[in-house]
Scaffold this motif. Structure first.
Motif, PDB file in Angstrom:
ATOM      1  N   ALA A  43      -3.900   2.647   5.896  1.00  0.00           N
ATOM      2  CA  ALA A  43      -3.083   1.470   6.194  1.00  0.00           C
ATOM      3  C   ALA A  43      -1.649   1.890   6.464  1.00  0.00           C
ATOM      4  CB  ALA A  43      -3.114   0.504   5.009  1.00  0.00           C
ATOM      5  N   HIS A  44      -0.952   1.033   7.213  1.00  0.00           N
ATOM      6  CA  HIS A  44       0.484   1.174   7.473  1.00  0.00           C
ATOM      7  C   HIS A  44       0.842   2.278   8.438  1.00  0.00           C
ATOM      8  CE1 HIS A  44       1.276  -1.698   4.393  1.00  0.00           C
ATOM      9  NE2 HIS A  44       0.861  -0.927   3.420  1.00  0.00           N
ATOM     10  N   GLY A  45      -0.120   3.036   8.936  1.00  0.00           N
ATOM     11  CA  GLY A  45       0.222   4.174   9.797  1.00  0.00           C
ATOM     12  C   GLY A  45       0.999   3.729  11.024  1.00  0.00           C
ATOM     13  N   THR A  85      -7.988  -6.046   6.088  1.00  0.00           N
ATOM     14  CA  THR A  85      -8.302  -4.672   5.679  1.00  0.00           C
ATOM     15  C   THR A  85      -7.283  -4.024   4.737  1.00  0.00           C
ATOM     16  OG1 THR A  85      -7.299  -3.953   7.748  1.00  0.00           O
ATOM     17  CG2 THR A  85      -9.711  -4.114   7.688  1.00  0.00           C
ATOM     18  N   HIS A  86      -6.265  -4.783   4.326  1.00  0.00           N
ATOM     19  CA  HIS A  86      -5.298  -4.199   3.379  1.00  0.00           C
ATOM     20  C   HIS A  86      -4.424  -5.296   2.784  1.00  0.00           C
ATOM     21  CE1 HIS A  86      -2.937  -0.945   1.642  1.00  0.00           C
ATOM     22  NE2 HIS A  86      -1.825  -1.548   2.034  1.00  0.00           N
ATOM     23  N   HIS A  87      -4.168  -5.203   1.507  1.00  0.00           N
ATOM     24  CA  HIS A  87      -3.280  -6.159   0.835  1.00  0.00           C
ATOM     25  C   HIS A  87      -2.941  -5.576  -0.537  1.00  0.00           C
ATOM     26  CE1 HIS A  87      -1.269  -9.878   0.166  1.00  0.00           C
ATOM     27  NE2 HIS A  87      -2.050 -10.641   0.918  1.00  0.00           N
ATOM     28  N   HIS A  88      -1.929  -6.166  -1.185  1.00  0.00           N
ATOM     29  CA  HIS A  88      -1.638  -5.856  -2.588  1.00  0.00           C
ATOM     30  C   HIS A  88      -1.395  -7.205  -3.260  1.00  0.00           C
ATOM     31  CE1 HIS A  88      -0.888  -1.677  -1.354  1.00  0.00           C
ATOM     32  NE2 HIS A  88      -0.133  -2.167  -0.402  1.00  0.00           N
ATOM     33  N   TYR A  89      -2.446  -7.780  -3.836  1.00  0.00           N
ATOM     34  CA  TYR A  89      -2.316  -9.158  -4.315  1.00  0.00           C
ATOM     35  C   TYR A  89      -1.191  -9.318  -5.347  1.00  0.00           C
ATOM     36  CZ  TYR A  89      -7.017  -9.859  -2.300  1.00  0.00           C
ATOM     37  OH  TYR A  89      -8.100  -9.926  -1.466  1.00  0.00           O
ATOM     38  N   VAL A 128      -3.024  -8.249   6.720  1.00  0.00           N
ATOM     39  CA  VAL A 128      -1.813  -9.039   6.496  1.00  0.00           C
ATOM     40  C   VAL A 128      -0.747  -8.219   5.778  1.00  0.00           C
ATOM     41  CG1 VAL A 128      -3.006 -11.243   6.489  1.00  0.00           C
ATOM     42  CG2 VAL A 128      -2.620 -10.092   4.342  1.00  0.00           C
ATOM     43  N   ARG A 129      -1.128  -7.478   4.769  1.00  0.00           N
ATOM     44  CA  ARG A 129      -0.184  -6.686   3.967  1.00  0.00           C
ATOM     45  C   ARG A 129       1.222  -7.304   4.045  1.00  0.00           C
ATOM     46  NH1 ARG A 129       4.937  -4.380   3.999  1.00  0.00           N
ATOM     47  NH2 ARG A 129       5.067  -2.604   2.637  1.00  0.00           N
ATOM     48  N   SER A 130       1.281  -8.611   3.901  1.00  0.00           N
ATOM     49  CA  SER A 130       2.562  -9.206   4.230  1.00  0.00           C
ATOM     50  C   SER A 130       3.301  -9.772   3.036  1.00  0.00           C
ATOM     51  CB  SER A 130       2.361 -10.307   5.261  1.00  0.00           C
ATOM     52  OG  SER A 130       1.303 -11.135   4.866  1.00  0.00           O
ATOM     53  N   THR A 153      -6.098   4.926   1.909  1.00  0.00           N
ATOM     54  CA  THR A 153      -4.755   5.249   1.415  1.00  0.00           C
ATOM     55  C   THR A 153      -3.727   4.724   2.409  1.00  0.00           C
ATOM     56  OG1 THR A 153      -3.370   6.997   0.453  1.00  0.00           O
ATOM     57  CG2 THR A 153      -4.519   7.536   2.506  1.00  0.00           C
ATOM     58  N   GLN A 154      -2.456   4.877   2.046  1.00  0.00           N
ATOM     59  CA  GLN A 154      -1.337   4.452   2.888  1.00  0.00           C
ATOM     60  C   GLN A 154      -0.661   5.711   3.411  1.00  0.00           C
ATOM     61  OE1 GLN A 154       0.146   0.495   0.866  1.00  0.00           O
ATOM     62  NE2 GLN A 154       0.188   2.154  -0.608  1.00  0.00           N
ATOM     63  N   PHE A 155      -0.307   5.686   4.696  1.00  0.00           N
ATOM     64  CA  PHE A 155       0.006   6.949   5.337  1.00  0.00           C
ATOM     65  C   PHE A 155       0.915   6.727   6.540  1.00  0.00           C
ATOM     66  CE2 PHE A 155      -1.542  10.616   7.953  1.00  0.00           C
ATOM     67  CZ  PHE A 155      -1.293  11.618   7.026  1.00  0.00           C
TER      68      PHE A 155
HETATM   69 ZN    ZN Z   1       0.194  -1.444   1.488  1.00  0.00          ZN
END
Ligand code: ZN
Length: 450
Positions: free
Chosen positions: A269-271, A62-66, A320-322, A232-234
């Protein structure tokens, strides 16, 4: 042409459902679950012996930044504070070329597919000169690979000249952001029934602290008008509460509500830093959370509200956002990490391994408001991951699904998306992975050294 996927070693279906005889996939859809010891009641023209495989629903990230996979491991700061982290990496990302974005997207999607992930969200938020069509490039890659994809059209309109962190040359003005967002949604999104959609666009400011109030509000209005979702990221850091109060004179959740974002159209994401009252508000609004175990673990800020959030009705998915946290894109790894931390912090009231796995499938599907994926059931899309349990760490006498989730993360032997085989015998169809890795590494070296 229907196929009978026959007699799996194990299969992850709803409790009480017998699919021991496998399933029928016709075109892109699951049309029958076959009880153990029985033959299908519907016709089929091919069959696959799955007696060596555990079959699970394709995982949903549900979230990533390729693009950030190009700077994996670069400029790691001891405390992973977001501010210095961005200041080190943003200048590198401002040098991204279209070919870099293509390589990063392709390799990351391949990495995800090989781990059994069949749908992934990519949040792209930097648009330096020459990269106006970054999301078109990424969508082309997903189409070529035939992976199901959601592209979160990111945005930043505050930069150094406004007292913010990003360099001036990777942000855009409101007009550029909103016109491109509208173009992408109209190009890719299905109206009405979204069942089977292979590519979707959602609108996704990088963070409320990196865009103006005007853009946050305009984005929510546009999403309502175009019938698409918001992301968004929050609440990533402890001091966000203070920053929101200083800048907007509002608490973070009051800010979301004031700007039209606290709704069931949104997933964040990231909350991490939420109070009990925040969680109850998310539950009432139906706002979903993409939970990123590795990111929380790396930052040493692992939250303990997940059980309460689920009990309050908050949809929770996994991500993963890893790459930015310098780990791999393996969602099964995130399931195991999530479980480990849950058990450490909650003891025996933690979620079970099956419940944790469901977050990465059904939970993630809820984040994306997708009723057609995330589950092995009649009528769902045939997005499936097949794993073999032939290593010494697995015991033949135990439950195969439990073994798969708990014994260790591994790569998939087969992966099907919308009824098509994309991975067979552990290999991606039509991808020269060594050549792709070399090209990506060359691009990463150039970016990090210049
Ligand atoms: Zn992110």
């Amino acid at each position: 042409m229907a196929i009978w996927i026959k007699n799996p070693l194990g299969i992850f279906v709803d409790d009480g459902v017998d699919a021991g005889g496998g399933l029928i996939v016709d075109d892109a859809v699951i049309t029958e679950l076959v009880p153990a010891g029985r033959e299908p009641s519907s016709t089929f023209s091919r069959w696959l012996d799955a007696s060596d495989h555990v079959i699970v629903p394709g995982l949903i990230n549900t979230h990533h930044h390729y693009y950030q996979t190009l700077t994996r491991g670069f400029g790691v700061t001891a405390k992973y504070d977001p501010a210095p982290w961005r200041m080190i990496r943003d200048p590198i990302w401002s040098r991204l070329r279209p070919s870099d974005v293509r390589l990063a997207a392709k390799l990351t999607m391949c990495e995800l597919l090989l781990s059994g992930c069949t749908t992934s969200v990519n949040h792209h938020d930097v648009f330096p000169k020459g990269l106006k069509h970054a999301i078109d490039i990424e969508a082309e890659v997903a189409t070529d690979l035939r992976m199901r994809a959601v592209f979160a059209r990111g945005s930043m309109n505050l930069s150094i000249k406004d007292g913010s962190l990003p360099p001036d040359d990777i942000v855009q003005d409101n007009w550029a952001i909103l016109t491109d967002s509208e173009r992408l949604v109209k190009k890719h999104n299905l109206l009405g029934d979204r069942s089977g959609a292979m590519i979707e666009i959602v609108l996704a400011p990088c963070s409320p602290l990196l865009v103006s109030s005007e853009l946050m509000r305009a984005t929510a209005v546009m999403a309502e008008h175009l019938e698409c979702r918001l992301h968004t990221q929050f609440a990533q850091t402890e001091d966000e509460d203070r920053l929101f109060k200083e800048r907007f004179r509002l608490s973070p959740l009051d800010y979301l509500e004031e700007h039209g974002w606290l709704s069931d159209k949104t997933w964040i994401a990231h909350g991490v830093h939420f109070s009990d009252a925040d969680i109850r508000r998310f539950g009432s609004a139906g706002t979903a959370i993409a939970f990123c175990p590795t990111a929380h673990w790396v930052r040493g800020s692992y939250p303990s509200w997940v059980n309460d959030a689920i009990a309050s009705g908050v949809p929770i998915g996994l991500a993963v956002r890893s790459s930015a946290a310098n780990a791999s894109s393996n969602l099964m790894r995130e399931v195991r990490l999530f479980l480990q931390h849950q058990r450490s912090s909650r003891g025996r009231v933690a979620l079970t391994h099956r419940e944790a796995f469901r977050l990465a499938t059904e939970g993630s599907a809820r984040c994306l408001a997708r009723a057609d994926i995330g589950k092995i059931a009649v009528g769902k899309q045939a997005d499936l991951a097949f794993f073999k349990l032939n290593e010494q760490r697995c015991s033949a006498g135990s439950d195969p699904v439990t073994n798969l989730i708990l014994s260790d993360e591994r790569l998939a032997d087969r992966v099907m998306v919308a009824g098509r085989w994309l991975v067979e015998n552990g290999k991606l169809s039509n991808v020269d992975l060594p050549k792709l890795k070399e090209a990506r590494n060359k691009a990463a070296r150039r970016l990090c050294m210049t």
